[in-house]
Design an enzyme around this catalytic site. Structure first.
Site, PDB file in Angstrom:
ATOM      1  N   CYS A 240       0.805  -1.218   0.000  1.00  0.00           N
ATOM      2  CA  CYS A 240       0.000   0.000   0.000  1.00  0.00           C
ATOM      3  C   CYS A 240       0.841   1.271   0.000  1.00  0.00           C
ATOM      4  O   CYS A 240       0.310   2.360  -0.214  1.00  0.00           O
ATOM      5  CB  CYS A 240      -0.918   0.039   1.212  1.00  0.00           C
TER       6      CYS A 240
ATOM      7  N   CYS B 212      -0.566   2.860   6.533  1.00  0.00           N
ATOM      8  CA  CYS B 212      -0.282   1.507   6.975  1.00  0.00           C
ATOM      9  C   CYS B 212      -0.068   0.658   5.731  1.00  0.00           C
ATOM     10  O   CYS B 212      -0.527   1.001   4.646  1.00  0.00           O
ATOM     11  CB  CYS B 212      -1.434   0.961   7.808  1.00  0.00           C
TER      12      CYS B 212
ATOM     13  N   HIS C 155      -8.857   3.633  -2.804  1.00  0.00           N
ATOM     14  CA  HIS C 155      -7.499   3.234  -2.449  1.00  0.00           C
ATOM     15  C   HIS C 155      -6.934   2.302  -3.518  1.00  0.00           C
ATOM     16  O   HIS C 155      -6.891   1.092  -3.350  1.00  0.00           O
ATOM     17  CB  HIS C 155      -7.551   2.550  -1.063  1.00  0.00           C
TER      18      HIS C 155
END
Lengths: 459, 730
Positions: free
Chosen positions: A101, A427, A397
Site C-alpha cells: 500500500c 499503513c 485506495h
C-alpha cells in the site's frame, strides 16, 4: 524495545528533494469508468499530462520510478512501459517498486535515495493500480493439468489430458482476494482491522462517523481535488465515451443511518464492525509527481510545491498492520525532531476507519501507545488537521497509487492554506508503516488559487 | 574515334578479369536526334552500372549500382552492359551460380528509366522492349542457379528482372516493396512480367497484382509467392548464396491454380475479370484491359509468343493520350515529393500542436502521429477531445485491420498523441496547426491567446479552406512564420495538401511547411492566397452548378452517374453530402462575393439546410445514408446485397427542388460536358491569375485533391491548355 533510529535532522549540505508538480487520474471505483484501462494506461495518462503541463523536455529526467502492487502480466516492469508511452526517451531508465500500500511513497523514497547517492537529480515518480484488472488465476492443480495438456503430442494423449481435469481445478482463483490477504497472519486486511477495533475499543459508531466525515470533506473540497486531476479519455468502447474527469467514489448523500445499515463484511458471526462503508474503496487510478533535487529545480527554473524533510519506514505485526503508522510516525519525528503537533496538515491513509482511529488512539493514549510498541505517546492528532479533504474511504485506495496521491494532496493543501508542515503516513499490508514530512517553501502565504491555476510556461 | 564505341565487349574480355567491371561502351543516343538508333556516334562511354564479383567457389555476384544516382533504374545502356555480363557468364564453364543484387541502401531496382522512356520515340521504345526481353530471356536460360537478392524497392522492370531469375529472396526491411506498377502509368509490364508472373503464381493471383499495380511488403510477397524466402537484411547475402549452392527445385504453380489456365476456363475467367474491371474503370483505362488480355492469352501459349504479345501491347499503349497523362502525373507526383522552396531552409519538425479537435483536427492528429510525429491535440473542452480521440483510436484499429500498421505500431502512434483542454505551454512544439472553426474573429482571438504560450521560432499554420491567410497572419505573433496548410477531408485518404504563403511568409517558413508535408508522406502544392486557394475554388462552380441542375429537375443519380462515367471517383452531389451541405454553402458564400463571375450559391442549398438535410453527417442530404450498423441495416444488406453501402436518393431533397429557372436547359447527355467545362474554365482562370506556378501543378492538384480522372491528365490538359509533353512521334 527501542527502535534503532536516532534524531538526525538532514544536514544542510545534503541535497533536499523537492516536489515540483503532480497530477493524478480520477480515482474510480473498480469495474466502473476506468475498468478498461490497465495500470500502465492510467500511469501514461497522468504522466504524460504532467510532462505536458510543465512543458519540460522529458530527456532531462534521470529515472522514472513508479509503484505498482498487482503488476500487469503483459508489462514486466510497468514503470518502464509507462515511461516510454509517456514519451520519455529510451535512454532514461525506469524501475517499478512494490511496498504494497505504500508503493507510491516508496517511489519517492527511491528517488530521494538515488539523489543522495548521486544517481540522478530529476525523477518522474508515482504510483499506478488497476484493481479492475487484477487477473483471475488458475489453481496449482489446474496449472499442472494445463501443462500436461500442452505437452500432449498425440490426439489420444490430448484426450487423456483433457479427461484428467476435475471441475474444481478449473475454478478461477481471485487474484484481488489473494492480494488483500496476508499469508503470514492468515488474515485478510478487513480481519486485521476487526482485530484493531476489538483491541483498541473502536466502536461501529466511531467508525461510521469517521467514514461519513471523509465523504463530507471530500465532497466539500471536490474543487480542490479537481485541481490535481487530469481527465482520462477512454477510447476502448464502440461509441465515444465521455471524458472521465471526477472521482466517482464520493457519496455526498451518505449519512449515519445509511452507513449504519451496512452489514459487517469480515466478521459476520455478530459483533463485527468493519463494513464496506467504513473501509477504503477498491479503486482504479494513478498519480505522478515530478520531483528533483532542490538545486536542479532551481537550475531548471521550476517552481517548488513542497520540500521533503524526512521519512521513515518501519515494521509491525502483520496481524495488526493497521498500526503501521504509529512506529513510522515516531521514527520520522525522531529523524526530523518534529512532533505530530508541528504538522498543519496530517494525512493518514484511510485503509479502514477502525485502523486510523486505532492509530490516533495509540499516539495519544499511554496504554494504547504501549500496545502499539511505543514507550510514550507522541501526542494528540488534531481531528481538524487529519485528512482535511477526505481520504481513501471516500476517494478510494488504488493500492499502488495511493502513496503518491497522499503526497500530492498534502503538498497542495499546504500550498492552499499557507501551512508550514505536513505529515503523511500510511499503513502497509503485511505489517509495515511509512511516514513522511513535507515542508512548504511558501509557508504563511496561502495560495487559494493553486488548485485551478496552471503553471506559466518557463521559456 | 573513341575506341570504346563499338558497343560490344567480347565475353573473354569481360571474364578475363572478373573483378573488373566490364566496360560497356554504349553510346547514349541523344534522344532528340530522331530515328538515330545507334552505335558509334562518338559520345563518351557510359559509366558502368554493374559490378561483377566472383568468389573462389564459382558463384558470381552481379552488383547493380548506377553511378551518381540514388536509385537503380534500367535503361538501354545498362541493359546492354548486363547482356554482356550474362553472355560472358553463360560461356564461362567455371561459373556455378549467379546472385543479382543492388548496392543501393533502399532500392533494389526501381524499374525502367521513365525519363528516357518518355523522351524516346516509338521505334526506340520498341527496341528497348525487345532488348529487355532478350536480356531477361538470356538470364532465365543461364545453365546454373540464379538468385535475385532483393533489398529495397523492386518495382516494374526491376521485378521483371527478378522474375527471370530461378529464385527470389527478399529482406524483410521496410523499404523492400515488390510489384509491377506499370498499369498505373498506362502501360503494361513489357519485359516479361506479364508473361512470367502468371506462370509463377497463377493467373488468379497475378491478375489483381498487375491490375492494381500494388507494391507488396516482403512478408506479403512471400505469402503470394512472388519471392521464395524472406530473411533479415543482414542475412540476405549469406542466404542468397546458400540458395544458389543448395539449388532447390524452382517454385511451381499449384495445380489448382493452373486449372484456371486451361482453354475455355481461362476465357471464361477473362470475361468475368473484364466485366469486373470495367465496372470499376468504366472503360477509361485501356492498360488494365490490355494487361489482362496479355496475361490470359500468354498462359495459353509459348513463352516466345507471350513475350511478343507483351511487346505489341506495349507499343499499342504508348502513343495513347491516357498513357501520356498518367505518365505525366507520375512525374508531377515525383516533383511534388521533392518540391523545394527557393532561398528557404526547412527546419525539422518533430512535435506539432494541433489546435481544434474537430473532424479536421482529429484527422490531422491521426495522420501526423501515424507518421511518427508527436502531437498535442488542443481544444477548449474535454468533450470534443474525447470524441476526437475515440475517432482516432477507431482509425488506428482500422489501419491495423488493413495491415497498414501492426497493433504495436498503432499503440505507439496513438501514445504519441497527447490531448489537453488546458492552456499548456507550447514552446516545445516546432509547429502549430490551427484547425478551429472557420471564423476570422475566433481564429484571431485564438492566435493571440496561443502567442503567449509558444516559442518565437514556431511555424504557425492554419488549416482554413477559405479565409485569407495574410489577414489571419496579422493576428499571429510573427506573420513571417505563418502559412496556410490546407488538408483535405478525410485526411488519411487525401494525398494533397495546399500550402498557401501569406503576404509576409518567409521562404524559411514555407520551406518548413513543405518539409513537414513531405515528411508525413503527403504531396504539397503551393497556392496563392486568394479565396478558395486552388482546389476548392476550381471545384466550387462545378458543385454549385450540379446543385442548380438538380434544382432544374435532373435526378441526383442522373447527375452523379454522368460524372462517374466521366471518370470522377464520386458524383458532385454525393461529394456535397460527404463534405456537408452547410460547410459547402459556407465556402460557396465566401467565394461568391470574392469573384465577379461566381453566381450566388443556389437557394436550394439553403432550403435543404433549413430542412435539416446536412449530408452524410446526419444521414440525410441529396441521398439517404443508412447508419452503418444496427439490425435494420444488417437485414437490408441481406435483402439487397448489391446495394450495400450505396445510399439511396433522398426523396425529401427532390421535393424541395424544382420551380426555379428553366426546366432542364442542359440535356442529360450534356451534363458531363457542361460540368467538366466549368472545372476547366475555373482552372484556366486560376492559371491566368497565377494561383499555382504552372498548368501542370493545377492539373496535378485537381487529380490528387479531388480525384479528377487521372487518365484525362487534369482539367487544363483536357482543355488543351497544357504544354503538350513531347509526343512519341515527333
Amino acid at each position: 524495545m527501542k527502535p534503532p533510529v536516532t534524531p538526525t535532522p538532514a544536514p544542510r549540505d545534503r541535497p533536499a528533494l523537492v516536489v515540483v508538480d503532480g497530477l493524478r487520474t480520477p480515482f474510480c471505483r473498480f469495474n466502473t469508468a476506468l475498468a478498461d484501462l490497465s495500470a500502465v494506461d492510467l500511469a501514461r495518462a497522468c504522466g504524460s499530462a504532467l510532462l505536458l503541463r510543465q512543458g519540460i523536455d522529458p530527456a532531462v529526467i534521470d529515472e522514472v520510478v513508479f509503484g505498482c502492487v498487482s503488476q500487469p502480466a503483459d508489462s514486466a516492469n510497468p514503470a518502464r512501459v509507462a515511461a516510454l508511452r509517456c514519451g520519455v526517451p529510451v535512454q532514461v531508465p525506469a524501475a517499478t517498486v512494490q511496498r504494497n500500500c505504500a508503493s507510491g511513497l516508496e517511489a519517492l523514497f527511491t528517488a530521494h535515495q538515488r539523489l543522495l547517492s548521486g544517481h540522478g537529480e530529476v525523477f518522474l515518480v508515482g504510483g499506478m493500480e488497476s484493481m479492475s484488472q487484477v487477473p483471475l488465476l488458475v489453481s496449482a492443480a489446474g496449472r499442472l493439468r494445463f501443462q500436461q495438456l500442452a505437452a500432449a503430442r498425440t490426439p489420444w494423449a490430448r484426450l487423456a489430458a483433457l479427461a484428467a481435469f476435475r471441475p474444481g481445478q478449473l475454478a478461477p482463483v481471485i487474484g484481488l482476494k489473494l492480494g488483500l490477504s496476508d499469508p503470514v497472519s492468515g488474515l485478510n486486511m478487513g480481519e486485521t482491522a476487526e482485530l484493531l477495533a476489538r483491541e483498541f475499543g473502536i466502536t461501529r459508531a466511531d467508525q461510521d462517523a469517521f467514514a461519513l466525515r471523509s465523504h463530507q470533506r471530500a465532497w466539500q473540497h471536490r474543487e480542490h481535488h479537481a485541481g490535481e486531476i487530469t481527465p482520462v479519455f477512454v477510447t476502448t468502447g464502440a461509441k465515444p465515451s465521455a471524458p472521465v474527469t471526477d472521482d466517482n467514489g464520493i457519496r455526498p448523500d451518505a449519512d449515519l443511518e445509511s452507513l449504519g445499515k451496512l452489514r459487517p463484511a469480515f466478521d459476520r458471526r455478530g459483533g463485527g464492525s468493519v463494513t464496506p462503508g467504513n473501509s477504503s474503496q477498491i479503486t482504479d487510478g494513478a498519480a505522478a509527481l515530478l520531483v528533483a533535487g532542490e538545486e536542479a529545480a532551481r537550475r531548471h527554473g521550476w517552481p517548488v510545491l513542497a520540500r521533503v524533510t524526512g521519512y521513515a519506514v518501519t515494521g509491525c505485526d502483520p496481524a495488526r498492520m493497521g498500526l503501521g503508522p504509529v512506529r513510522a510516525i515516531a521514527a520520522a519525528c525522531r529523524r526530523t525532531a518534529l512532533k505530530p503537533d508541528d504538522a498543519d496538515v496530517i494525512e493518514i491513509n484511510e485503509a479502514f476507519a477502525a485502523q486510523v482511529l486505532a492509530v490516533c488512539k495509540a499516539l495519544a493514549d499511554p496504554a494504547a501507545a504501549r500496545m502499539a510498541g511505543l514507550d510514550q505517546p507522541l501526542g494528540d492528532i488534531d481531528p481538524a488537521r487529519l485528512n482535511q479533504r477526505g481520504g481513501a474511504i471516500a476517494l478510494g485506495h488504488p493500492v499502488g497509487a495511493t502513496g503518491a496521491r497522499l503526497i500530492l494532496s498534502a503538498a497542495r493543501q499546504l500550498r492552499h492554506t499557507g501551512g508550514r508542515r505536513a505529515l503523511v503516513s500510511a499503513c502497509v499490508g503485511g505489517g509495515q508503516g511509512v511516514a513522511l514530512w513535507l515542508e512548504n517553501p511558501a509557508a504563511g502565504r496561502p495560495d487559494p488559487d493553486k488548485s485551478i491555476q496552471d503553471p506559466e510556461p518557463s521559456s | 574515334m573513341n575506341p570504346h564505341d563499338t558497343g560490344v565487349v567480347t565475353p573473354d574480355k569481360a571474364t578475363s578479369n572478373a573483378a573488373r567491371p566490364a566496360t560497356a561502351a554504349v553510346d547514349r543516343a541523344p534522344a532528340p536526334s530522331a530515328g538515330d538508333d545507334c552505335h558509334g556516334n562518338g559520345t563518351p562511354a557510359a559509366p558502368p552500372c554493374f559490378r561483377l564479383e566472383t568468389a573462389g567457389d564459382g558463384i558470381a555476384t552481379l552488383v547493380f549500382d548506377c553511378p551518381d544516382s540514388r536509385a537503380n533504374v534500367l535503361h538501354r545502356d545498362n541493359l546492354l552492359e548486363l547482356e554482356q555480363h550474362l553472355a560472358a557468364l553463360a560461356a564461362d564453364t567455371g561459373t556455378r551460380g549467379l546472385i543479382l543484387t543492388s548496392a543501393k541502401p533502399s532500392i533494389f531496382i526501381a524499374g525502367a528509366d521513365l525519363r528516357r522512356l518518355r523522351d524516346a520515340d516509338a521505334a526506340e521504345v520498341d527496341d528497348l522492349i525487345g532488348l529487355g526481353q532478350r536480356v531477361f530471356t538470356l538470364l532465365q536460360r543461364l545453365p546454373f542457379p540464379t538468385v535475385a537478392a532483393i533489398h529495397g524497392a523492386c518495382a516494374g522492370g526491376g521485378f521483371e528482372l527478378a522474375l527471370a531469375c530461378r529464385h527470389r529472396i527478399a529482406s524483410d526491411h521496410r523499404s523492400t516493396k515488390i510489384g509491377l506498377p506499370e498499369t498505373g502509368l498506362g502501360l503494361i509490364p513489357g519485359w516479361g512480367g506479364s508473361t512470367r508472373l502468371p506462370r509463377l503464381i497463377g493467373l488468379a493471383a497475378a491478375v489483381p497484382l498487375v491490375l492494381k499495380g500494388s507494391l507488396l511488403p516482403a512478408p506479403v510477397a512471400l505469402r503470394r509467392g512472388l519471392v521464395d524466402q524472406v530473411v533479415a537484411p543482414e542475412h540476405l547475402a549469406d542466404q542468397a548464396r546458400l540458395l544458389v549452392t543448395s539449388a532447390p527445385r524452382p517454385r511451381r504453380t499449384r495445380l489448382r491454380a493452373r486449372c484456371l489456365h486451361l482453354p475455355g476456363i481461362r476465357h471464361l475467367y477473362h470475361r468475368l475479370a473484364l466485366r469486373q474491371l470495367r465496372q470499376k474503370t468504366r472503360g477509361h483505362y485501356p492498360a488494365q484491359e490490355k494487361a489482362l488480355q496479355v496475361m490470359v492469352q500468354g498462359v495459353g501459349t509459348s513463352m516466345r509468343r507471350s513475350l511478343e504479345l507483351e511487346r505489341s501491347a506495349f507499343a499499342g499503349l504508348l502513343p495513347l493520350e491516357s498513357t501520356r497523362h498518367l505518365t505525366g502525373l507520375f512525374f508531377q507526383r515525383e516533383q511534388a515529393k521533392r518540391l523545394t522552396v527557393a532561398d528557404g531552409k526547412a527546419a525539422p519538425v518533430e512535435r506539432v500542436a494541433v489546435v481544434g479537435a474537430g473532424v479536421m483536427g482529429a484527422g490531422i492528429a491521426y495522420w501526423l502521429a501515424a507518421r511518427g510525429l508527436h502531437v498535442l491535440l488542443q481544444d477548449v473542452a474535454d468533450d470534443p477531445l474525447a470524441k476526437a480521440l475515440h475517432g482516432i483510436r477507431r482509425q488506428f484499429d482500422d489501419a491495423v485491420r488493413r495491415r497498414h500498421l501492426t497493433a504495436t505500431e498503432a499503440q505507439r502512434a496513438f501514445d504519441r498523441i497527447a490531448a489537453s483542454s488546458r492552456p499548456v505551454p507550447l514552446h516545445r512544439f516546432q509547429a502549430i496547426i490551427e484547425a478551429a472553426p472557420e471564423d476570422m474573429e475566433i481564429k484571431q482571438r485564438l492566435y493571440r491567446e496561443l502567442a503567449s504560450r509558444s516559442a518565437p521560432g514556431t511555424l504557425w499554420c492554419s488549416n482554413t479552406s477559405a479565409l485569407p491567410i495574410t489577414q489571419l497572419a496579422a493576428a499571429a505573433p510573427d506573420p513571417s512564420r505563418f502559412v496556410g496548410l490546407h488538408f483535405f477531408n478525410p485526411v488519411h485518404r487525401m494525398p494533397l495538401i495546399e500550402i498557401v504563403p501569406g503576404g509576409e511568409s518567409s521562404p524559411d517558413a514555407v520551406a518548413t511547411a513543405v518539409g513537414l508535408v513531405q515528411t508525413v508522406g503527403k504531396l504539397p502544392v503551393l497556392a496563392r492566397d486568394k479565396p478558395g486557394f486552388l482546389v476548392n475554388r476550381v471545384l466550387m462552380p462545378y458543385l454549385m452548378e450540379a446543385v442548380r441542375l438538380f434544382d432544374q429537375g435532373h435526378t441526383a443519380t442522373t447527375i452523379d452517374h454522368a460524372m462517374l462515367d466521366f471518370g470522377m471517383p464520386m458524383g458532385p452531389l454525393r461529394l456535397l453530402d460527404e463534405v456537408g451541405l452547410d460547410v459547402a454553402l459556407h465556402v460557396g458564400e465566401t467565394l461568391a462575393p470574392a469573384f465577379d463571375h461566381f453566381p450566388p450559391a443556389p437557394l436550394l442549398l439553403r432550403e435543404m439546410i433549413d430542412e435539416g438535410l446536412l449530408g452524410r453527417k446526419n444521414g440525410r442530404g441529396f441521398y439517404l445514408h443508412q447508419p452503418a450498423s444496427g439490425w435494420m441495416a444488417g437485414l437490408a444488406a441481406l435483402a439487397l446485397p448489391s446495394r450495400r453501402g450505396q445510399p439511396r436518393p433522398n426523396p425529401a431533397a427532390a421535393r424541395l427542388a424544382g420551380g426555379r429557372g428553366d426546366r432542364l436547359p442542359v440535356p442529360a447527355d450534356g451534363i458531363a460536358g457542361y460540368l467538366a467545362g466549368l472545372l476547366e474554365e475555373e482552372a484556366a482562370r486560376c492559371l491566368r491569375e497565377g494561383i499555382a506556378d504552372n498548368a501542370g501543378a493545377i492539373d496535378f492538384a485537381m487529380v490528387a485533391g479531388t480525384g479528377y480522372p487521372p487518365f484525362r491528365g487534369g482539367p487544363l490538359a483536357r482543355a488543351g491548355l497544357r504544354d503538350q509533353p513531347r509526343t512519341t512521334n515527333q
